[in-house]
Design a protein around this motif. Structure first.
Motif, mmCIF file in Angstrom:
data_model
loop_
_atom_site.group_PDB
_atom_site.id
_atom_site.type_symbol
_atom_site.label_atom_id
_atom_site.label_comp_id
_atom_site.label_asym_id
_atom_site.label_seq_id
_atom_site.Cartn_x
_atom_site.Cartn_y
_atom_site.Cartn_z
ATOM 1 N N THR A 118 0.829 -1.202 0.000
ATOM 2 C CA THR A 118 0.000 0.000 0.000
ATOM 3 C C THR A 118 0.868 1.258 0.000
ATOM 4 O O THR A 118 2.001 1.244 0.498
ATOM 5 N N ILE A 119 0.311 2.336 -0.550
ATOM 6 C CA ILE A 119 1.090 3.575 -0.702
ATOM 7 C C ILE A 119 0.482 4.756 0.046
ATOM 8 O O ILE A 119 0.991 5.864 -0.043
ATOM 9 N N LEU A 120 -0.593 4.498 0.777
ATOM 10 C CA LEU A 120 -1.222 5.551 1.576
ATOM 11 C C LEU A 120 -1.200 5.113 3.028
ATOM 12 O O LEU A 120 -1.584 3.973 3.347
ATOM 13 N N PRO A 121 -0.770 5.974 3.944
ATOM 14 C CA PRO A 121 -0.514 5.537 5.317
ATOM 15 C C PRO A 121 -1.740 5.008 6.062
ATOM 16 O O PRO A 121 -1.603 4.147 6.925
ATOM 17 N N GLY A 165 5.542 3.250 1.509
ATOM 18 C CA GLY A 165 5.803 4.637 1.171
ATOM 19 C C GLY A 165 5.083 4.997 -0.118
ATOM 20 O O GLY A 165 4.441 4.146 -0.745
ATOM 21 N N ASN A 166 5.178 6.240 -0.525
ATOM 22 C CA ASN A 166 4.458 6.664 -1.728
ATOM 23 C C ASN A 166 5.420 6.829 -2.905
ATOM 24 O O ASN A 166 6.420 7.538 -2.796
ATOM 25 N N ILE A 170 3.127 10.666 5.129
ATOM 26 C CA ILE A 170 3.593 9.820 4.030
ATOM 27 C C ILE A 170 4.956 9.212 4.350
ATOM 28 O O ILE A 170 5.241 8.058 4.044
ATOM 29 N N GLY A 171 5.827 9.992 4.985
ATOM 30 C CA GLY A 171 7.149 9.505 5.350
ATOM 31 C C GLY A 171 8.124 9.547 4.189
ATOM 32 O O GLY A 171 7.822 10.088 3.121
ATOM 33 N N GLN A 172 9.297 8.942 4.376
ATOM 34 C CA GLN A 172 10.372 9.055 3.389
ATOM 35 C C GLN A 172 10.818 7.710 2.800
ATOM 36 O O GLN A 172 11.888 7.603 2.215
ATOM 37 N N LYS A 173 9.986 6.678 2.937
ATOM 38 C CA LYS A 173 10.368 5.382 2.351
ATOM 39 C C LYS A 173 10.484 5.483 0.834
ATOM 40 O O LYS A 173 9.749 6.239 0.201
ATOM 41 N N LYS A 174 11.400 4.700 0.262
ATOM 42 C CA LYS A 174 11.553 4.643 -1.192
ATOM 43 C C LYS A 174 10.699 3.479 -1.697
ATOM 44 O O LYS A 174 11.108 2.319 -1.655
#
Length: 368
Positions: free
Chosen positions: A139-142, A159-160, A349-353
């Motif tokens: 998933t891409i939305l927290p 992450g997004n 959203i954070g900073q994940k790649k």
């Protein structure tokens, strides 16, 4: 490893391509085939089908072209079985890909779903079908992780993927000069990426030109669509830019954005925006009775409150857009309130790649 990938529109094509690029780093011998677009093809995916042959929006539009959808569904199923992949990667494109997930599971092909369909928006019990047919969901939305917990399903928030693209962006120092911009504040117009969207959305945007004389309205065009779709903007003397949406947002003071992933991109670029949407009357009335969330824009959904104004269907009209745009351009308090809301969204959203995170999880799952 053999991967079959299905993306059904431009944004899915872009994110799928980034995922393929990340897979090539960790898989010594990847083979890609499937349905998508130019971005995927550029990363080495053999395209059996291009998404533009099937891209549709709205309940009525899908109904009217139902036979075409079914025909492509049959062809993609056959192509999937002929290819014999180690895994199927589905990217967004909910209605079509949910059917493909069921088919693949029945044929013992592991299903990895990247950018989960928005089952939280309507008919939430579709989450049970997802859980039944999908091996791993990314998933891409927290807020999606908490949603799936209600169905006793642990999914991966990766992450997004918009951050992957935006972090790669380097502003073009010649953007303003090359397009004859810079004298007036810029309002970015993002009418969508599909013909049907632009046909519904652009005319109201174009009509604003007569109300704001000391503003440059610039349309973010999509290069692979028929050029005549933008003719009304050209006839009013509006500028069009292609393949330069991020440069446009980088320089824009405000934006009018058709609901979709572009609303989140605009927020990350810190551009105060109006989110707009219009579809056929029948599609709208069906959606209004099915939708189970209070907002349509990703910005407001992630924030869990209204950060930006949403103008939907009849509310998307000349007067309403004109009044809100006037506020975005002229009221510092209104602009600052939106920008503070954006800060909260970006924090969540954070900073994940996302591409690297998802590629690693898919590869490890398939080799284990």
């Amino acid at each position: 490893m053999r991967y079959y990938i299905i993306a059904g529109e431009r944004s899915g094509d872009l994110h799928a391509a980034n995922l393929l690029r990340a897979l090539k780093v960790i898989d010594p011998d990847p083979i890609f085939q499937g349905m998508g677009g130019n971005y995927m093809e550029n990363e080495g995916c053999v395209l059996s089908f291009h998404y533009r042959e099937i891209a549709l929006m709205g309940f009525l539009e899908v109904f009217l072209h139902f036979r075409r959808v079914l025909r492509y569904l049959r062809m993609v199923k056959k192509d999937l079985l002929d290819f014999k992949p180690d895994g199927l990667i589905l990217v967004d494109f909910g209605g079509f890909n949910l059917k493909m997930a069921h088919f693949a599971k029945k044929n013992q092909i592991p299903v990895h779903y990247y950018i989960a369909p928005k089952v939280w928006a309507w008919n939430q019990n579709r989450a049970l079908k997802l859980k039944e047919n999908v091996a791993r969901l990314y998933t891409i939305l927290p807020f999606e992780q908490d949603f799936y917990k209600k169905f006793n399903w642990k999914v991966d928030y990766v992450g997004n993927p918009l951050l992957d693209e935006i972090n790669k962006f380097k502003p073009n120092p010649d953007f303003l000069n090359s397009h004859g911009l810079g004298k007036w504040p810029i309002v970015a117009l993002l009418p969508g990426s599909r013909v049907q969207e632009i046909q519904k959305m652009l005319a109201t945007m174009v009509d604003l030109k007569s109300e704001f004389r000391q503003v440059d309205f610039v349309v973010a065009g999509v290069e692979n669509l028929p050029s005549k779709i933008y003719e009304n903007a050209r006839s009013e003397g509006m500028k069009l830019v292609f393949n330069s949406t991020y440069d446009l947002l980088f320089h824009a003071k405000a934006a009018i954005v058709t609901s979709g992933t572009a609303t989140l991109e605009t927020a990350i670029f810190k551009v105060p925006q109006i989110v707009v949407y219009k579809t056929s009357t029948i599609s709208y009335h069906i959606a209004r009775h099915l939708i189970r969330v209070p907002f349509i824009s990703l910005v407001n959904l992630v924030a869990e409150k209204e950060v930006v104004k949403e103008l939907i269907q009849a509310a998307y009209n000349h007067r309403a857009v004109m009044e809100e745009l006037g506020r975005l351009l002229g009221e510092e308090e209104r602009r600052n309130t939106i920008l503070k809301g954006y800060d909260q969204v970006i924090l969540k959203i954070g900073q994940k790649k996302a591409s690297q995170e998802t590629a690693g999880l898919i590869y490890q799952s398939l080799i284990s």
